[in-house]
Design a protein around this motif. Sequence first.
Motif, mmCIF file in Angstrom:
data_model
loop_
_atom_site.group_PDB
_atom_site.id
_atom_site.type_symbol
_atom_site.label_atom_id
_atom_site.label_comp_id
_atom_site.label_asym_id
_atom_site.label_seq_id
_atom_site.Cartn_x
_atom_site.Cartn_y
_atom_site.Cartn_z
ATOM 1 N N ALA A 136 0.839 -1.205 0.000
ATOM 2 C CA ALA A 136 0.000 0.000 0.000
ATOM 3 C C ALA A 136 0.868 1.247 0.000
ATOM 4 O O ALA A 136 2.020 1.213 0.464
ATOM 5 N N PRO A 137 0.353 2.365 -0.518
ATOM 6 C CA PRO A 137 1.120 3.619 -0.508
ATOM 7 C C PRO A 137 1.314 4.147 0.908
ATOM 8 O O PRO A 137 0.549 3.827 1.820
ATOM 9 N N ILE A 138 2.307 4.977 1.065
ATOM 10 C CA ILE A 138 2.648 5.503 2.393
ATOM 11 C C ILE A 138 1.521 6.366 2.949
ATOM 12 O O ILE A 138 1.388 6.523 4.165
ATOM 13 N N THR A 139 0.673 6.936 2.070
ATOM 14 C CA THR A 139 -0.469 7.724 2.536
ATOM 15 C C THR A 139 -1.458 6.864 3.325
ATOM 16 O O THR A 139 -2.221 7.373 4.134
ATOM 17 N N VAL A 140 -1.427 5.558 3.088
ATOM 18 C CA VAL A 140 -2.291 4.632 3.818
ATOM 19 C C VAL A 140 -1.595 4.095 5.064
ATOM 20 O O VAL A 140 -2.190 4.009 6.143
ATOM 21 N N THR A 141 -0.314 3.732 4.916
ATOM 22 C CA THR A 141 0.377 3.042 6.005
ATOM 23 C C THR A 141 0.869 3.967 7.105
ATOM 24 O O THR A 141 0.791 3.620 8.290
ATOM 25 N N GLN A 142 1.372 5.152 6.752
ATOM 26 C CA GLN A 142 2.020 5.994 7.755
ATOM 27 C C GLN A 142 1.072 6.481 8.851
ATOM 28 O O GLN A 142 1.408 6.420 10.040
ATOM 29 N N PRO A 143 -0.138 6.959 8.529
ATOM 30 C CA PRO A 143 -1.030 7.409 9.614
ATOM 31 C C PRO A 143 -1.374 6.317 10.621
ATOM 32 O O PRO A 143 -1.646 6.615 11.784
ATOM 33 N N VAL A 144 -1.341 5.047 10.191
ATOM 34 C CA VAL A 144 -1.689 3.953 11.093
ATOM 35 C C VAL A 144 -0.679 3.829 12.223
ATOM 36 O O VAL A 144 -1.003 3.363 13.319
ATOM 37 N N THR A 145 0.577 4.274 11.984
ATOM 38 C CA THR A 145 1.597 4.162 13.031
ATOM 39 C C THR A 145 1.240 4.988 14.261
ATOM 40 O O THR A 145 1.747 4.717 15.351
ATOM 41 N N ALA A 146 0.376 5.991 14.088
ATOM 42 C CA ALA A 146 -0.028 6.821 15.233
ATOM 43 C C ALA A 146 -0.745 6.001 16.292
ATOM 44 O O ALA A 146 -0.745 6.365 17.469
ATOM 45 N N LEU A 147 -1.352 4.889 15.889
ATOM 46 C CA LEU A 147 -2.073 4.059 16.845
ATOM 47 C C LEU A 147 -1.143 3.435 17.884
ATOM 48 O O LEU A 147 -1.598 3.038 18.964
ATOM 49 N N GLN A 148 0.158 3.333 17.565
ATOM 50 C CA GLN A 148 1.096 2.770 18.537
ATOM 51 C C GLN A 148 1.098 3.578 19.824
ATOM 52 O O GLN A 148 1.244 3.023 20.918
ATOM 53 N N LEU A 149 0.949 4.896 19.705
ATOM 54 C CA LEU A 149 0.910 5.743 20.899
ATOM 55 C C LEU A 149 -0.330 5.433 21.721
ATOM 56 O O LEU A 149 -0.262 5.345 22.957
ATOM 57 N N VAL A 150 -1.461 5.233 21.044
ATOM 58 C CA VAL A 150 -2.705 4.893 21.748
ATOM 59 C C VAL A 150 -2.543 3.569 22.487
ATOM 60 O O VAL A 150 -2.911 3.441 23.667
#
Length: 283
Positions: free
Chosen positions: A219-233
């Motif tokens: 998948a493009p980085i526009t899809v994958t990168q925002p998901v990494t924010a969930l690690q903080l949650v």
Amino acid sequence: MLGSGLCFVAMTAGVKYLGPSIPAAQSAFLRYALGLVFVLPVLGVLRRTRLEPATWRAFGWRGVAHTLAVMLWFYAMTRIPLAEVSAMSYLNPIWISIGAALFLGERLRLRRIVAIVVAILGALVILRPGLRELNTGHVAMLGTSVLFAISYLMAKQLSGRVPASVIVGMMSLTVTVGLAPFALAVWEPVTLWQLWVLFLIATAATAAHYMMTYAFVAAPITVTQPVTALQLVWSVTLGAVFFAEPVDLWVVAGGVMVVSAVIFIALREHQLRRGAKGGTVAP
């Protein structure tokens, strides 16, 4: 990316669970030594790859930086809450952006500079120097993020010379060797249960990297990168539920600032690459 984030958080939780019962250098060494089982398929490629002396030196220096970063990370995990470790780990791409501009000649555009400033302000919100007591864990985590950035910048340079599998395999080998003398200097007896937990940590780390790489391909980085924010949650939730760590809203706010800046930089880079392929580069 969801699976990768969960594995990274599980790895962090495993280290937190072991705590100071094993010295940081020793637990880091055992994590990498046990993880070598996942590098065995790459050994054949390593044997067939001829490396120039300059490449060997680059692998050696990268091993030094990564070894020190790993020891500091394991140490920080025993001293500060999960949420702070997770939030501060997002500083890695910020230092990489600065290092790429200083040493690799990459151009720092205005929007990226603004994002870097926001991330640094976010780090200050997390640390709040002068407003609360900082301990050696916070200093160690700052050192970790800088050293990991150096390691990744060197990996970027090496990526043009050797296959990715060789880069990953050499990192595992050099870090294991680099950690060995530090681990022996502080060695304490370990139980079979502790070894099993460390093997699970190594497994989670390997799975996280594998799934992250697969996600980048799929998948493009526009899809994958925002998901990494969930690690903080997940880190905040895990720390509160399983380790009784209070939820610090300042840490959450600072973490959101850092994560937002990292996501912005990643998405901006993706747009610039698409523009370059199309013959134009966005301002």
